[in-house]
Design an enzyme around this catalytic site. Structure first.
Site, PDB file in Angstrom:
ATOM      1  N   ARG A  37       0.843  -1.209   0.000  1.00 33.91           N
ATOM      2  CA  ARG A  37       0.000   0.000   0.000  1.00 33.91           C
ATOM      3  C   ARG A  37       0.878   1.259   0.000  1.00 33.91           C
ATOM      4  O   ARG A  37       0.616   2.226   0.722  1.00 33.91           O
ATOM      5  CB  ARG A  37      -0.971  -0.001   1.183  1.00 33.91           C
ATOM      6  N   ARG A  41      -3.604   6.071   1.896  1.00 36.93           N
ATOM      7  CA  ARG A  41      -4.282   7.159   2.602  1.00 36.93           C
ATOM      8  C   ARG A  41      -3.424   7.864   3.629  1.00 36.93           C
ATOM      9  O   ARG A  41      -3.802   8.910   4.141  1.00 36.93           O
ATOM     10  CB  ARG A  41      -5.546   6.611   3.267  1.00 36.93           C
ATOM     11  N   ARG A  50      -7.443  11.414  -4.671  1.00 37.22           N
ATOM     12  CA  ARG A  50      -8.533  10.444  -4.689  1.00 37.22           C
ATOM     13  C   ARG A  50      -9.893  11.085  -4.467  1.00 37.22           C
ATOM     14  O   ARG A  50     -10.921  10.548  -4.899  1.00 37.22           O
ATOM     15  CB  ARG A  50      -8.295   9.376  -3.613  1.00 37.22           C
ATOM     16  N   ASP A  86      -5.919  -2.174  -8.773  1.00 39.01           N
ATOM     17  CA  ASP A  86      -6.638  -3.007  -7.808  1.00 39.01           C
ATOM     18  C   ASP A  86      -6.791  -4.403  -8.377  1.00 39.01           C
ATOM     19  O   ASP A  86      -6.950  -4.567  -9.599  1.00 39.01           O
ATOM     20  CB  ASP A  86      -8.016  -2.418  -7.497  1.00 39.01           C
ATOM     21  N   TYR A 164     -13.948 -12.976  -3.535  1.00 34.91           N
ATOM     22  CA  TYR A 164     -14.719 -11.741  -3.718  1.00 34.91           C
ATOM     23  C   TYR A 164     -15.908 -11.967  -4.643  1.00 34.91           C
ATOM     24  O   TYR A 164     -17.014 -11.457  -4.403  1.00 34.91           O
ATOM     25  CB  TYR A 164     -13.826 -10.647  -4.297  1.00 34.91           C
TER      26      TYR A 164
END
EC number: 4.1.1.37
Length: 298
Positions: A37, A41, A50, A86, A164
């Site tokens: 990552r 953030r 973003r 992603d 998922y």
């Protein structure tokens, strides 16, 4: 190096190859560093970038992906960049709707519930052409890196993507996906094969676009015990590596180091070390020295 300072693919010559040499098992002057990552953030500029659009719109913008990939390198002396994207762009390319819900994470409004739902998926051979925006982002980022550090491409492994697609999002138990393994083993293998067949040209395409290393994320390995992992995850992990290497050679592309990261997959370290990858990633629950001893200095 060519006279114009460009490498064999027309990209700027690499100035810091420490990460790549380490990945190939060569001695280096220091331990190279990059972060999971890495674009995230924790960076104010990441949050600002973003905020302008939704998550998957950002993923589909080569310019935005390039900017987000480079942001951490403006602050820290890292030894590699990893493209901003992603793992769930692959299910999207197979025709499934995926949204990113604030505070919740990824959501599939129509997850796979029955074997007949597999008929809704597009042919895996079409996936790479659907993901041209990822390739464009990689090429743009390689150019703007100007050879500072290598660029890593990535994808999610088949079992992780399956979870998922069946669960419809994140899950603490993977009850729906594991029910498929027990009650629909043939359908599970069929889905895992579809995903493998989609991933291979996607990863090869990333290298063709400029990726200098590849990482496969088996993020949900820990939801499988040794037996289920050996039956439903490991064969496809192996096949991805084998096919990617073969197709790179067929396409006349130079080999790149491949990394397998199976989160909470400590029970399968020996098997992963023999799965065809140059690097086995360890999570925080595994002591690197113990892992190295376990694998005989691998």
């Amino acid at each position: 190096m060519e006279a114009n300072g460009l490498g064999p693919q027309g990209f700027p010559e690499l100035k810091n190859d420490t990460f790549l040499r380490a990945a190939w098992g060569e001695d280096t002057d220091y331990t190279p560093v990059w972060c999971m990552r890495q674009a995230g953030r924790y960076l104010p500029e990441f949050r600002e970038t973003r905020a302008a659009q939704d998550f998957f719109s950002t993923c589909r913008s080569p310019e935005a992906c390039c900017e987000l990939t480079l942001q951490p390198l403006h602050r820290f002396p890292l030894d590699a960049a990893i493209i901003f994207s992603d793992i769930l762009v692959v299910p999207q390319a197979l025709g499934m709707e995926v949204t990113m819900v604030p505070g919740k994470g990824p959501s599939f409004p129509e997850p796979l519930r029955e074997e007949c739902d597999l008929e809704r998926l597009k042919h895996p051979a079409t996936v790479a052409s659907e993901l041209g925006y990822v390739f464009q982002a990689i090429t743009l980022t390689r150019q703007r890196l100007a050879g500072r550090v290598p660029l890593i491409g990535f994808a999610g492994a088949p079992w992780t993507l399956m979870t998922y697609m069946v669960e419809g999002g994140s899950s603490s138990t993977m009850a729906q996906a594991k029910r498929w393994l027990y009650q629909r083993p043939q359908a599970s293998h069929r889905l895992l094969r579809i995903l493998t067949d989609a991933l291979v040209p996607y990863l090869v395409g990333q290298v063709a676009a400029g990726a200098q290393a590849l990482q496969l994320f088996e993020s949900h390995a820990g939801h499988l015990g040794p037996q289920l992992f050996s039956k439903f995850a490991l064969p496809y992990i192996r096949d991805v590596a084998k096919q990617v290497k073969a197709q790179l050679q067929e396409a006349g592309l130079a080999p790149v180091p491949m990394i397998i990261f199976a989160k909470d997959g400590h029970f399968a370290l020996e098997e992963l070390a023999k799965a065809g990858y140059e690097v086995v990633g360890l999570d925080w629950t595994v002591a690197p020295k113990k892992a190295r001893r376990k694998l005989g200095g691998w």
